[in-house]
Structures are given as structure tokens and as C-alpha cells.
Design a protein around this motif. Structure first.
Motif, PDB file in Angstrom:
ATOM      1  N   ALA A  90       1.396   5.220  66.447  1.00 17.88           N
ATOM      2  CA  ALA A  90       0.844   3.890  66.754  1.00 17.88           C
ATOM      3  C   ALA A  90      -0.690   3.931  66.717  1.00 17.88           C
ATOM      4  CB  ALA A  90       1.320   3.435  68.129  1.00 17.88           C
ATOM      5  N   GLY A  91      -1.256   5.132  66.554  1.00 20.80           N
ATOM      6  CA  GLY A  91      -2.706   5.249  66.379  1.00 20.80           C
ATOM      7  C   GLY A  91      -3.454   5.742  67.608  1.00 20.80           C
ATOM      8  N   TYR A  92      -2.727   6.288  68.597  1.00 17.08           N
ATOM      9  CA  TYR A  92      -3.397   6.690  69.851  1.00 17.08           C
ATOM     10  C   TYR A  92      -3.206   8.177  70.145  1.00 17.08           C
ATOM     11  CZ  TYR A  92      -3.388   1.671  70.483  1.00 17.08           C
ATOM     12  OH  TYR A  92      -3.575   0.324  70.289  1.00 17.08           O
ATOM     13  N   ASP A  93      -4.294   8.815  70.556  1.00 20.09           N
ATOM     14  CA  ASP A  93      -4.213  10.193  71.040  1.00 20.09           C
ATOM     15  C   ASP A  93      -4.099  10.221  72.554  1.00 20.09           C
ATOM     16  OD1 ASP A  93      -4.555  11.640  68.564  1.00 20.09           O
ATOM     17  OD2 ASP A  93      -6.584  10.840  68.541  1.00 20.09           O
ATOM     18  N   HIS A  94      -4.593   9.185  73.186  1.00 19.33           N
ATOM     19  CA  HIS A  94      -4.714   9.196  74.638  1.00 19.33           C
ATOM     20  C   HIS A  94      -4.751   7.739  75.121  1.00 19.33           C
ATOM     21  CE1 HIS A  94      -6.605  11.734  78.065  1.00 19.33           C
ATOM     22  NE2 HIS A  94      -6.062  10.664  78.576  1.00 19.33           N
ATOM     23  N   MET A  95      -4.109   7.445  76.216  1.00 20.01           N
ATOM     24  CA  MET A  95      -4.229   6.107  76.823  1.00 20.01           C
ATOM     25  C   MET A  95      -4.691   6.307  78.263  1.00 20.01           C
ATOM     26  SD  MET A  95      -0.713   4.220  75.759  1.00 20.01           S
ATOM     27  CE  MET A  95       0.011   4.459  74.150  1.00 20.01           C
ATOM     28  N   VAL A  96      -5.536   5.419  78.741  1.00 21.04           N
ATOM     29  CA  VAL A  96      -6.015   5.509  80.125  1.00 21.04           C
ATOM     30  C   VAL A  96      -5.609   4.231  80.857  1.00 21.04           C
ATOM     31  CG1 VAL A  96      -8.032   5.750  81.632  1.00 21.04           C
ATOM     32  CG2 VAL A  96      -7.992   6.915  79.416  1.00 21.04           C
ATOM     33  N   GLY A 112      10.297  15.938  73.529  1.00 27.21           N
ATOM     34  CA  GLY A 112      10.916  14.687  73.112  1.00 27.21           C
ATOM     35  C   GLY A 112      10.191  14.060  71.940  1.00 27.21           C
ATOM     36  N   PHE A 113      10.130  12.720  71.948  1.00 23.39           N
ATOM     37  CA  PHE A 113       9.618  11.986  70.786  1.00 23.39           C
ATOM     38  C   PHE A 113       8.529  10.984  71.132  1.00 23.39           C
ATOM     39  CE2 PHE A 113      13.747  13.622  69.836  1.00 23.39           C
ATOM     40  CZ  PHE A 113      13.674  14.019  68.512  1.00 23.39           C
ATOM     41  N   PHE A 114       8.240  10.840  72.424  1.00 24.04           N
ATOM     42  CA  PHE A 114       7.265   9.828  72.820  1.00 24.04           C
ATOM     43  C   PHE A 114       5.869  10.139  72.270  1.00 24.04           C
ATOM     44  CE2 PHE A 114       4.080   7.963  75.572  1.00 24.04           C
ATOM     45  CZ  PHE A 114       4.511   6.651  75.660  1.00 24.04           C
ATOM     46  N   GLY A 115       5.444  11.405  72.381  1.00 28.23           N
ATOM     47  CA  GLY A 115       4.091  11.795  71.944  1.00 28.23           C
ATOM     48  C   GLY A 115       3.834  11.479  70.475  1.00 28.23           C
ATOM     49  N   PRO A 116       4.704  11.953  69.568  1.00 27.93           N
ATOM     50  CA  PRO A 116       4.511  11.627  68.156  1.00 27.93           C
ATOM     51  C   PRO A 116       4.530  10.112  67.886  1.00 27.93           C
ATOM     52  CG  PRO A 116       6.045  13.434  68.374  1.00 27.93           C
ATOM     53  CD  PRO A 116       5.774  12.944  69.762  1.00 27.93           C
ATOM     54  N   ALA A 117       5.370   9.378  68.625  1.00 34.12           N
ATOM     55  CA  ALA A 117       5.419   7.917  68.423  1.00 34.12           C
ATOM     56  C   ALA A 117       4.082   7.287  68.810  1.00 34.12           C
ATOM     57  CB  ALA A 117       6.546   7.309  69.266  1.00 34.12           C
ATOM     58  N   MET A 118       3.494   7.794  69.877  1.00 40.21           N
ATOM     59  CA  MET A 118       2.187   7.293  70.319  1.00 40.21           C
ATOM     60  C   MET A 118       1.139   7.556  69.236  1.00 40.21           C
ATOM     61  SD  MET A 118       0.663   8.190  74.035  1.00 40.21           S
ATOM     62  CE  MET A 118      -0.966   8.881  73.904  1.00 40.21           C
ATOM     63  N   ARG A 119       1.210   8.745  68.653  1.00 47.63           N
ATOM     64  CA  ARG A 119       0.256   9.084  67.587  1.00 47.63           C
ATOM     65  C   ARG A 119       0.469   8.179  66.373  1.00 47.63           C
ATOM     66  NH1 ARG A 119      -3.099   8.887  65.452  1.00 47.63           N
ATOM     67  NH2 ARG A 119      -4.716  10.244  64.670  1.00 47.63           N
ATOM     68  N   ALA A 125      -0.126   9.764  61.025  1.00 46.68           N
ATOM     69  CA  ALA A 125      -1.387  10.444  61.318  1.00 46.68           C
ATOM     70  C   ALA A 125      -2.055  10.840  60.002  1.00 46.68           C
ATOM     71  CB  ALA A 125      -1.109  11.683  62.159  1.00 46.68           C
ATOM     72  N   GLU A 126      -3.366  10.600  59.931  1.00 46.66           N
ATOM     73  CA  GLU A 126      -4.092  10.990  58.705  1.00 46.66           C
ATOM     74  C   GLU A 126      -4.268  12.500  58.674  1.00 46.66           C
ATOM     75  OE1 GLU A 126      -7.791   8.847  58.313  1.00 46.66           O
ATOM     76  OE2 GLU A 126      -6.737   6.968  58.778  1.00 46.66           O
ATOM     77  N   ILE A 127      -3.987  13.071  57.529  1.00 46.34           N
ATOM     78  CA  ILE A 127      -4.087  14.537  57.389  1.00 46.34           C
ATOM     79  C   ILE A 127      -5.154  14.852  56.346  1.00 46.34           C
ATOM     80  CG2 ILE A 127      -2.842  16.626  56.711  1.00 46.34           C
ATOM     81  CD1 ILE A 127      -0.271  14.974  57.653  1.00 46.34           C
ATOM     82  N   ALA A 128      -6.094  15.696  56.711  1.00 50.46           N
ATOM     83  CA  ALA A 128      -7.212  15.999  55.802  1.00 50.46           C
ATOM     84  C   ALA A 128      -6.720  16.762  54.572  1.00 50.46           C
ATOM     85  CB  ALA A 128      -8.275  16.804  56.547  1.00 50.46           C
TER      86      ALA A 128
END
Ligand code: SF4
Length: 372
Positions: free
Chosen positions: A28-34, A19-26, A134-137
Motif C-alpha cells: 500500500a506504500g507504507y514502511d511505517h505508520m504512526v 503473517g501477511f500484514f507487513g508485506p500488504a502494508m508495504r 515495492a520498487e526494486i532498484a
């Protein structure tokens, strides 16, 4: 990927979805939420880049995953910023041990009862709207590698089958190989396999292919069933759902499997564990280990009308659904017949018969989902 201690196995648990939730989270600046602890009352979390809000969710508690997504979208989408939502349905709220987390309405992070963990925290949903990238090197190198990977994927002949028929396209192959769970894994081939195949789905119900974020394959099935009594619109069913709510229950009607799939998505239930648990109950009923006195109804393999009814009862924890909501292992254990449970470490195995699919057998034995 949603991870937590599994309420089904007591071990490390995880469910994953596209789906699209994961990329949207990224974005927003997050790799992981606890998420720690438990809210006093139902809430949902809205993440807008660095701003995190805890909003009350009593008005959506009890709503199914589609309604929940629509309501939260109405409340949060502004100035054209798209919101992506992961949520639980009534099953997660009622701590059904086979509950899923749903995102983008039709995608399920379903295994290990991960939805019940959100329910136990009074966390109805997580909504994200990200405006960053997402920042890309090395942008040029990444684009080159992506192109190379996409070309490799597209050159594989099996990718054409996936695009054309979705994961359901393997039903007839798996059946021919003799590893299609049938009658709660008592048999390994189903005479009605063609009727629940990807080819049948493409011919009768397919509206259009659907793809997750950036995917060149598009194995998702945007489908609609118009047959009276089975009407519905959504995505899927996937192969695993067909195996566990179809052949494993000797249910050879794809319209019914599709309806059951859509109901699982709305209630937020893992289709694999739901099918495995119902099949376990059917075997116990047919062998006389449980009776109508326990179940309130006849439970017979091949009774297609029963599947949707049982899933509804599981999601609401009503009647015999309350026992099914605990999962197949506690059910079989309760009635003294754990051999009727087809699973490893208290979790139902998916749609590959391990006696024939030996690699899958090894996976079941060694996967972190199944082992400490
Ligand atoms: S193949 Fe593509 S469309 Fe299918 S589940 Fe994977 S990412 Fe999604």
C-alpha cells in the motif's frame, strides 16, 4: 513490528509477528505508520494505497479477533483486492497489560502488552489493501540473492525439523538440556514433555504446515483438535506457548494447551505473559501466600482444566482475572512476594530457563525490552 511505550514495563515496548500484514502494508506504500492521540469512540483505520479512512467500529467493539477480522473483511474487500487486518480482541479493549495485537487471525505481536496501547487509543484495527509493488532498484540481483538465501536456509538440518514439527519440535530437546521451565521455573525438566511435543502435535492434531509471506520454512502448524471438551481449529501452538501454558504450569495435556492458545488468540492475549502470570499465581497459592479468599478458586499446578478458565477471566477482566490482567509483577508485589514473579523489569521471561540457557540470560539482562 508494533512499537509503543509498554504498559507492562513502562519502557520501550515492541511485539512482532509473521503473517501477511507487513508485506500488504508495504504494497500500500507504507514502511511505517504512526498513531497519535486517542479517538473519541472506537474506530478502525482502512488504508487503501494513498487513501486513509477512519471508520467507526462500535459494532465490532467487544468482538474477538477472528470475528473482527471477518466483519472488517466483509465491509472492505471489493473487486478482488485482498485486505490484511491487524486488530485487538477484548483484552486490548479492556487494557489488559498483557494484551496482544493479532494479524491474519493466528499471528500475534504479543509482547510488552502492546495490544492495550491500541485499546487505549480506541483503535480496534488497522486494515490495509495495497495495489502497488515495492520498487526494486535491481530486480535481477535481488532475485539472485533471494535464491541464494533460500538455498542456504534449506540446507540447514534444523530447518527440516522446523518444517516437520514447527517450533514445538524443540520441546524434547529443550527438556533434555534441562532448560524447559517447569512449575514456574522451580524445575527445569518436565516428565510429560513428550506429551506436549511437536512430534505429538504432528501425530495427533496437524492438518497442514503454514508459512508466512515468502517463507520457505513453513513452521506454522495448521491444526485441529477433535477430542471432546477441547475441540478447536487454528494455528499452533508454538514452542513458547507450550512452555508457558504447558510445562511451566505442569500441564501435560497438549489438547488443553492448544485450546488455551486458541483462546488467547481470539481474546488477543500474549501466551507467554499469560502463562508466566498464572504460574506466579499458582506458586503463591501453593505456598499459602494467597488463598481461595483472594482467587475464588483452588490454583494448583497440573490442574489442566484451570488454564482455559483463567485465560477467559483475564480477557474479560472478571473475578481473579482482573488481578491477573495486570501481569505477574503487580500480582506478586500486591501479595508481598515478588520472588514468585519470573521476569525482568516487570515482564515475564519466555520459555528458556536462564540458569541453563546463559545466552538467553544475557539477552534478558540487556534487551531493550527489559532495560532502559
Ligand atoms: S520460519 Fe517462516 S513460517 Fe515460521 S514464523 Fe518465521 S517466517 Fe513465519
Amino acid at each position: 513490528m508494533v512499537t509503543a511505550k509498554s504498559p507492562l514495563t513502562g519502557l520501550l515496548g515492541f511485539g512482532n509477528s509473521g503473517g501477511f500484514f507487513g508485506p500488504a502494508m508495504r504494497n500500500a506504500g507504507y514502511d511505517h505508520m504512526v498513531f497519535e492521540g486517542k479517538a473519541d469512540k472506537p474506530i478502525y483505520v482502512l488504508v487503501s494505497d494513498e487513501k486513509v479512512e477512519f471508520r467507526e467500529a462500535e459494532h465490532i467493539w467487544g468482538r474477538d479477533s477472528h470475528e473482527t477480522e471477518d466483519i472488517i473483511r466483509n465491509e472492505t474487500e471489493d473487486s478482488g483486492k485482498k485486505v490484511r487486518i491487524a486488530c485487538i480482541g477484548p483484552a486490548g479493549e479492556k487494557l489488559v497489560r498483557i494484551a496482544a495485537v493479532m494479524n491474519d487471525k493466528h499471528r500475534a505481536a504479543a509482547r510488552c502488552g502492546i495490544g492495550a496501547v491500541m485499546g487505549s487509543k480506541n483503535l480496534k484495527a488497522v486494515a490495509v489493501r495495497g495495489s502497488r509493488k515495492a520498487e526494486i532498484a535491481d530486480d535481477t540481483a535481488l532475485k539472485g540473492l533471494s535464491k541464494e538465501a533460500v538455498n542456504k536456509i534449506k540446507s540447514k538440518p534444523e530447518m527440516e525439523t522446523l518444517s516437520q514439527f514447527g517450533t514445538a519440535g524443540v520441546v524434547t530437546l529443550i527438556n533434555a538440556m534441562g532448560i524447559l521451565p517447569t512449575r514456574n521455573f522451580q524445575r527445569t525438566a518436565f516428565e510429560k514433555a513428550m506429551n506436549i511435543s511437536g512430534e505429538f502435535l504432528a501425530e495427533k492434531f496437524l492438518q497442514k504446515n503454514k508459512a508466512c509471506f515468502g517463507c520457505p520454512v513453513g513452521c506454522g502448524r495448521g491444526a485441529a483438535v477433535k477430542e471432546s471438551g477441547y475441540e478447536g481449529e487454528g494455528e499452533g501452538p508454538e514452542y513458547e506457548t507450550i512452555a508457558m501454558l504447558g510445562s511451566s504450569l505442569e500441564n501435560g495435556k497438549l489438547a488443553d494447551v492448544t485450546k488455551a492458545n486458541y483462546l488467547c488468540n481470539r481474546l488477543g492475549i500474549d501466551t507467554i505473559s499469560a502463562g508466566g502470570t498464572i504460574a506466579c499465581a499458582m506458586e503463591m497459592f501453593e505456598k499459602g501466600y494467597i488463598s481461595k479468599h483472594d482467587t475464588g478458586m483452588e490454583l494448583r499446578f497440573g490442574d489442566e482444566k484451570l488454564v482455559v478458565e483463567l485465560i477467559d477471566l483475564i480477557g474479560k477482566r472478571e473475578g481473579f482475572g482482573d488481578a491477573l490482567a495486570e501481569g505477574g509483577f503487580p500480582l506478586a508485589q500486591k501479595y508481598g512476594h515478588p520472588e514468585c514473579f519470573m521476569g525482568v523489569n516487570k515482564m515475564e521471561i519466555p520459555g528458556y530457563e536462564p540458569r541453563g540457557a546463559k545466552g538467553m540470560g544475557i539477552t534478558y539482562m540487556t534487551s531493550k525490552r527489559f532495560r532502559t
